[in-house]
Design a protein around this motif. Structure first.
Motif: not given
Ligand code: PLP
Length: 380
Positions: A1-21
């Motif tokens: 398993x690749x251990x994430x270097x950015x474990x707290x990072x997901x898809x940015x809120x900007x991408x998510x909100x634009x998709x929801x919009x």
């Protein structure tokens, strides 16, 4: 398993909100980009250069004609002289320049001071370089830097400080006094600075943008970062530039050449043409965006939101304390569905969000969209 270097990072809120919009067919005031076209002459120039066959790699530091145009603009609008060969680097977006500057500066264990709320790319760049982000909150309600508190956060390991004015997400604009305080602080402590000035032309009510490049001692330790996407309304072209002293530029370019190597050639040609032909185009931006801000704010006068008109950038914060006690992340989604206006929750720009109730709305939208959005928000 690749251990994430950015474990707290997901898809940015900007991408998510634009998709929801898009899914909800909501009015999208979330992501920071204009919904109206860029200047026709600029778009025509891009088509022209692509058709003419300017489609191969540009020089690594950027097309000489564009670097000349950038130096010309800095001299004309900021009174700043710089050498386009050794101090200006054209990059595929300000975000890449920020990443390269941080990577060039920060060694494992170095601390980097970030002022919260802050743009979301700073922290991951520091983390990937092995650095330690140290978050210091901006002073509310004006979101001004608290220089005493910032100085207290400086340790023997502090290497770099990132500033952003005009500010995303709050619209705050740093004063000349702030820049002088910053200059004194970084000189005394031997720190480097990344100055994110992508909204440099968007300042309102007669305010001035103060560039870090206008302060000699500050400039000698600073990477100043700009975005053509913001200034010319072409965020999708992902082109920006970094201005830094020759020694810092040399280190930035070492990273840049292995991250992206170059920015897109016909885009650079088009920008160089347009800037040469219309050197004062950016000076008209403040008036047209201030009109949009005023239109949006006036249409919200009878709403239950409270706000201070934005001082800069193309973002307006609205405080919903009088409406709801729910988390901003929840409300943001809820209000995208009904009444159908998408925004961004301000808490996502913080490492430790304070108890405030703020949403960010982008007013780089057609007047009619702003009025429709305000009408819906007034029903809340
Ligand atoms: C504060 C700030 N810095 C940098 C950027 C990124 O600019 P670019 O699209 O040129 O990478 C943005 C874009 O939203 C921003 O708001």
């Amino acid at each position: 398993m690749l251990q994430s270097k950015l474990p707290d990072v997901g898809t940015t809120i900007f991408t998510r909100m634009s998709a929801l919009a898009a899914e909800q067919q909501a009015l999208n005031l979330s992501q920071g980009f204009p919904d109206f076209p860029a200047p026709l002459a600029l778009r025509t120039a891009l088509a022209h250069h692509a058709l003419e066959g300017h489609n191969q790699y540009a020089p690594m530091a950027g097309l000489p004609a564009l670097r000349e145009a950038i130096a010309g603009q800095l001299a004309r609008h900021r009174g700043v002289r710089c050498d386009p060969d050794t101090e200006v680097t054209v990059v595929p977006g300000a975000t890449e320049a920020i990443y390269c500057a941080i990577t060039a500066c920060v060694r494992p264990g170095d601390e980097v001071i970030l002022l919260d709320p802050c743009y979301d790319s700073y922290r991951p760049a520091v983390t990937l370089a092995g650095g330690v982000p140290v978050h210091v909150p901006l002073h509310t309600p004006a979101f001004a830097p608290d220089w005493e508190r910032i100085e207290q956060a400086i340790s023997a390991r502090t290497r770099l400080l990132v500033i952003n004015s005009p500010h995303n997400p709050t619209g705050a604009v740093m004063s000349r006094e702030d820049l002088l305080q910053l200059e004194s602080l970084v000189t005394r402590h031997g720190l480097f600075v990344v100055s994110d000035e992508v909204y440099e032309y968007l300042v309102y009510d007669g305010r001035q943008h103060h560039s870090a490049l206008q302060f000699e001692a500050l400039r000698s330790r600073c990477f100043a970062v700009f975005s053509f996407g913001k200034t010319f309304g072409v965020t999708g072209w992902k082109t920006g530039y970094c201005v830094a002293p020759p020694a810092l530029t040399a280190e930035l370019r070492k990273v840049h050449q292995f991250v992206c190597f170059v920015a897109v050639t016909p885009v650079q040609q088009a920008l160089a043409d347009f800037m040469t032909r219309e050197p004062d185009y950016p000076l008209g931006l403040a008036a047209s965006y201030q009109h949009k801000r005023d239109l949006f704010c006036a249409a919200l006068a009878d709403s239950r939101f409270t706000f201070q008109p934005s001082a800069g950038s193309y973002f307006q914060l609205l405080d919903y304390s009088a409406v709801s006690a729910s988390a901003d992340t929840l409300l943001c989604e809820q209000w995208t569905r009904e009444p159908g206006v998408a925004s961004i929750p301000v808490s996502v720009f913080y490492q430790q969000p304070p108890p405030q109730r703020l949403l960010r709305f982008c007013f780089a939208k057609q007047d009619e969209q702003l009025l429709r959005a305000a009408e819906r928000l007034c029903k809340i």
